[in-house]
Write a protein that holds these residues in place. Structure first.
Motif, PDB file in Angstrom:
ATOM      1  N   HIS A 141      -1.958  -9.426 -23.517  1.00 42.63           N
ATOM      2  CA  HIS A 141      -2.260  -8.003 -23.332  1.00 42.63           C
ATOM      3  C   HIS A 141      -3.754  -7.744 -23.483  1.00 42.63           C
ATOM      4  N   GLY A 142      -4.562  -8.734 -23.132  1.00 34.58           N
ATOM      5  CA  GLY A 142      -6.009  -8.612 -23.319  1.00 34.58           C
ATOM      6  C   GLY A 142      -6.664  -7.597 -22.423  1.00 34.58           C
ATOM      7  N   GLN A 143      -6.001  -7.225 -21.310  1.00 32.47           N
ATOM      8  CA  GLN A 143      -6.603  -6.233 -20.434  1.00 32.47           C
ATOM      9  C   GLN A 143      -6.721  -4.876 -21.116  1.00 32.47           C
ATOM     10  N   GLY A 144      -5.933  -4.659 -22.183  1.00 32.89           N
ATOM     11  CA  GLY A 144      -5.997  -3.396 -22.893  1.00 32.89           C
ATOM     12  C   GLY A 144      -6.821  -3.454 -24.157  1.00 32.89           C
ATOM     13  N   ILE A 145      -7.397  -4.594 -24.469  1.00 36.64           N
ATOM     14  CA  ILE A 145      -8.225  -4.760 -25.667  1.00 36.64           C
ATOM     15  C   ILE A 145      -9.633  -5.092 -25.189  1.00 36.64           C
ATOM     16  N   GLN A 146     -10.568  -4.206 -25.392  1.00 35.54           N
ATOM     17  CA  GLN A 146     -11.899  -4.338 -24.824  1.00 35.54           C
ATOM     18  C   GLN A 146     -12.607  -5.596 -25.298  1.00 35.54           C
ATOM     19  N   ASP A 147     -12.465  -5.925 -26.566  1.00 33.11           N
ATOM     20  CA  ASP A 147     -13.205  -7.059 -27.128  1.00 33.11           C
ATOM     21  C   ASP A 147     -12.413  -8.355 -27.112  1.00 33.11           C
ATOM     22  N   ALA A 148     -11.303  -8.412 -26.378  1.00 31.09           N
ATOM     23  CA  ALA A 148     -10.448  -9.604 -26.419  1.00 31.09           C
ATOM     24  C   ALA A 148     -11.204 -10.886 -26.062  1.00 31.09           C
ATOM     25  N   PRO A 149     -11.997 -10.943 -24.956  1.00 31.51           N
ATOM     26  CA  PRO A 149     -12.687 -12.203 -24.635  1.00 31.51           C
ATOM     27  C   PRO A 149     -13.658 -12.636 -25.728  1.00 31.51           C
ATOM     28  N   TYR A 150     -14.296 -11.689 -26.360  1.00 32.98           N
ATOM     29  CA  TYR A 150     -15.305 -12.034 -27.356  1.00 32.98           C
ATOM     30  C   TYR A 150     -14.657 -12.466 -28.670  1.00 32.98           C
ATOM     31  N   LEU A 151     -13.477 -11.887 -28.956  1.00 28.67           N
ATOM     32  CA  LEU A 151     -12.729 -12.370 -30.121  1.00 28.67           C
ATOM     33  C   LEU A 151     -12.296 -13.812 -29.933  1.00 28.67           C
TER      34      LEU A 151
END
Length: 813
Positions: A454-464
């Protein structure tokens, strides 16, 4: 030193025994003998060998034959050293036989018990006659002792008991003896000797139940267990039995209550309406047992509550507050109560139960707090339509304890897998959590899964994920695998932001020593080089919602445990066959031991006795012991031939398609080294050996099979995984379908059988081109759907050739 001290004590006792033996039977010497005998018994108790004093003790004790206390100590000494001194024990037979005819029933019973406790096989002929006479004794105490003596003799020499007709005598006493304890002893002995299968008759069951109050509490449990195996002829008979036993549900002994509950439930299984009424009827007696102060008893009762609640949760859904934890209860009681609350939760009580469990999350006991979180998550998975449950679970994230956050994230992941429509709410709640604050591997893997799915809805997902990828080598395997999958999925959703993440993750994973991680990285890399759209379809396709998570127990396993109500199977939550070897003699089993099939005829089904070499399926011996579940899994994955195909017979794997270009600069991110394997010429496979030809209908007797199995040294061992259909084929029709399939390949069946979950098969065959014999043992473990095979032959090349033939037969199931 203890040894020097014991030698000094023995010498002193020897001197005193000589003096007392010379004193004869004078009254003043009796007291001194008692004290000396107590000293001898005390030395025996602390491990000093007093067998050297055998004759002296006998001489001193026989001179005061009328003293009962002295006689008891003498008999104890004789029984202790009878096996180590069989010749001297023979001299005591006359004394014991004489006392078996004494006028005092206490002396008769004591002598008879001692006589049967000698455990010397050579003396059986001297014991049978006194026991047979004692079975007809006028005193019930002597008869009770004699009945138990029959079992002791049976364990030494079963043929002597049968030849003397003692089992028939016990049958008669079971129905006619006026003493209830004698009847109970007869029933126990007959069941123990395997002679009680035909006892379960209507007349006997009615007789025992009508006099149930005469029995001791232990005997009542035996009678009720015995009566459970009777099948009433009609519903009226069921009602009659339950009316007779209804007062047993109010008994003060918990074992009697549980035995009655089992009988009621089993009798009404085929009567749904009555079964429902019985569940309502037993609720109050079980609740009464819970109110007592013995936590061990309460735990056993709660285990039965849990099992029944899984079958009929509505029965207990209105009394859910009974299963709230109390502050003075031990942890094992509290954990079990949480399991029951999860089982009985429904739309009417789920929110109240979750509210109560919220209090346990703040408990000082960390294990209980974790269990409470998992229980709330389990209820939320099972009862979706209750408002506020998910909010209760997400509220645990605000508590601020690391382990609470970790457990909650794992439960949120499961919720998002089953109910994608509430995933947005769940994701919004955890988006503010830093991955660095989650330390437990399972929780980190769950958090990373949510970021990837569900990373498309979490802005910082790639950086996390990038921060986690930098320390890839320090993560656990499950976290590394989750990070690989999450990077791939997020790459297809947000390519510009995740190109660097994916490259770093693949590069780190390719350098890992873990084979799973390394292979997953190679798979993803080659998919990307082969076809981008295919890689997206395979890795990032929308996953279907999970409809049901795997339970700890299958419905079939729960039914099996329900059949064994009021046994340790309920406590251990597994069928008794998984932790015991022997099958109770009174339990009707159609497939007890091995059924001889064919013997020398090579395939005709018969009910002959099995070959002596073949042990019962439940036995484990050094030569053919079953591996544990973990060992079998380890051997299966470590053995390159465990998939059922030997290396020589495998087709070479096709070469992957060569990449036409560097996909999004991944090769640069991997340090300029491509993970795609360089093209190489496939080594030429040697020609396959000709298939093994076997003689039709080979002849071999069980005796020869036994002899050859113990002497053959040319052997191989391998395993073969069975599909669900193959497993069903093996079990169908009492294994006869499977045996016929094997026989069709000219592999004769020597014997087969066993009891779930383990089945054993013994085969023999003969080469068509020579006299070589091939013997096979196949052990099937139903729990892991795995067959373990041992092949022995007269020469060295036949086992491997037979392996290929046998596996081809198994692959056709």
């Amino acid at each position: 030193m203890p040894g020097e001290k014991s030698r000094g004590e023995i010498g002193e006792i020897r001197t005193q025994l000589n003096a007392l033996s010379a004193s004869g039977s004078r009254p003043e010497a009796a007291a001194a003998k008692k004290e000396l005998f107590k000293k001898v018994i005390n030395c025996m108790t602390i491990g000093i060998d007093m067998s050297s004093l055998f004759m002296l003790v006998m001489t001193a004790g026989m001179s005061n034959a009328e003293d009962v206390v002295l006689k008891k100590m003498l008999y104890l000494f004789i029984c202790t050293y009878a096996q180590s001194n069989p010749d001297l024990t023979l001299l005591t037979i006359n004394l014991l036989n004489k006392d078996c005819k004494d006028q005092d029933p206490t002396i008769r019973g004591l002598a008879l018990r001692s006589l049967c406790s000698l455990r010397v096989a050579n003396l059986i002929e001297y014991i049978v006659s006194p026991v047979s006479l004692a079975l007809q004794d006028r005193n019930p105490y002597v008869r009770r002792t004699a009945v138990l003596g029959v079992l002791k003799i049976y364990n030494l020499d079963a043929a002597a008991v049968r030849n003397a007709g003692m089992l028939e005598d016990l049958h008669d006493m079971l129905q006619k003896d006026p003493d209830a304890q004698v009847v109970a002893n007869c029933m126990s002995v007959l069941l123990e000797t395997g002679s009680g299968q035909s006892l379960v008759t209507r007349a006997l069951v009615i007789s025992l139940l009508n006099r149930i109050k005469e029995f001791s509490e232990w005997a009542q449990c035996q009678v009720l267990e015995f009566a459970t195996h009777y099948r009433p002829s009609d519903e009226q008979e069921v009602y009659d039995f339950m009316n007779v036993l209804d007062d047993r549900l109010s008994h003060s002994n918990s074992a009697v209550v549980m035995a009655t509950v089992k009988m009621f439930l089993h009798y009404t299984l085929s009567m749904p309406a009555t079964h429902q009424q019985v569940l309502e009827r037993i609720k109050d007696p079980l609740m009464t047992l819970l109110s007592r102060d013995h936590f061990e008893t309460a735990y056993a009762v709660l285990c039965h509550f849990h099992l029944i609640a899984q079958r009929a949760p509505i029965i207990f859904s209105q009394i859910y507050t009974t299963f709230y934890c109390r502050i003075n209860e031990p942890s094992y009681i509290k954990h079990l109560k949480l399991d029951i609350l999860a089982a009985i939760a429904d739309e009417t009580n789920a929110y109240d139960i979750a509210t109560e469990l919220t209090e346990y999350v703040n408990d000082i006991d960390e294990k209980l707090a974790r269990k409470a979180i998992r229980t709330v998550g389990r209820i939320a998975l099972e009862v979706q339509d209750v408002p506020g449950l998910v909010e209760r679970l997400l509220g645990f994230l605000d508590i601020g304890k690391d382990f609470v956050t970790a457990e909650t994230i794992v439960q949120v992941k499961d919720l998002a897998r089953k109910y994608p429509d509430i995933a947005e709410v769940c994701v919004g709640s955890i988006s503010n959590i830093s991955l660095e604050d989650v330390e437990e591997p399972e929780a980190r893997a769950a958090f990373i899964w949510i970021l990837g799915e569900h990373g498309q809805g979490i802005q910082d997902a790639p950086y996390l994920l990038e921060a986690c990828a930098q320390g890839f080598a320090n993560e656990e395997d499950q976290v590394q695998l989750a990070l690989l999958s999450a990077a791939m999925k997020l790459f297809f959703k947000r390519p510009p932001e995740c190109q660097q993440l994916l490259g770093v993750t693949l590069a780190a994973a390719s350098a890992e020593s873990s084979q799973d991680v390394h292979d997953r990285a190679l798979l993803y890399y080659r998919l990307l080089h082969y076809n981008l759209q295919e890689a997206k379809r395979i890795v990032a396709s929308p996953a279907p919602a999970i409809t049901r998570f795997a339970d700890e127990q299958s419905p079939e396993q729960r039914d099996h445990i329900f059949d064994e109500l009021n046994t340790l199977a309920v406590i251990y939550r597994k069928p008794s066959s998984s932790f015991t070897n022997a099958v109770p003699a009174h339990k009707e089993e159609e497939d007890e031991g091995l059924i001889s099939i064919g013997g020398g005829s090579g395939g005709a089904v018969a009910a002959a006795a099995p070959a002596p070499v073949i042990a019962p399926a439940a036995a484990v011996d050094e030569g053919s012991s079953l591996l544990s579940h973990d060992e079998q899994q380890e051997a299966f994955f470590a053995d390159p031939t465990s998939n059922g195909t030997p290396p020589a017979a495998r087709a070479p794997s096709p070469s992957p398609a060569a990449p036409a270009m560097d996909l999004l600069g991944l090769d640069d991110l991997l340090g300029g080294t491509s993970l795609a394997p360089p093209p190489a010429a496939q080594p030429q496979q040697p020609p396959a050996p000709p298939p093994l030809q076997l003689r039709p209908q080979p002849q071999l007797s069980p005796q020869v099979f036994q002899q050859k199995w113990g002497t053959l040294t040319n052997m191989i061992k391998f395993q073969h995984s069975l599909s669900a259909s193959a497993m069903a084929f093996v079990e169908a029709n009492k294994h006869q379908d499977f045996c016929k399939k094997v026989t069709a390949a000219n592999i004769a069946v020597m014997a087969s059988g066993g009891a779930p979950p383990t089945y054993r098969f013994y085969f023999h065959s003969q080469r068509a081109d020579r006299e070589t014999r091939i013997l096979t043992e196949s052990i099937v473990d139903k729990n892991i759907s795995m067959m373990q095979i041992i092949v022995k032959a007269d020469d060295t090349e036949s086992p491997e050739q037979f392996q290929r033939l046998y596996q081809s037969v198994l692959n056709t199931l």
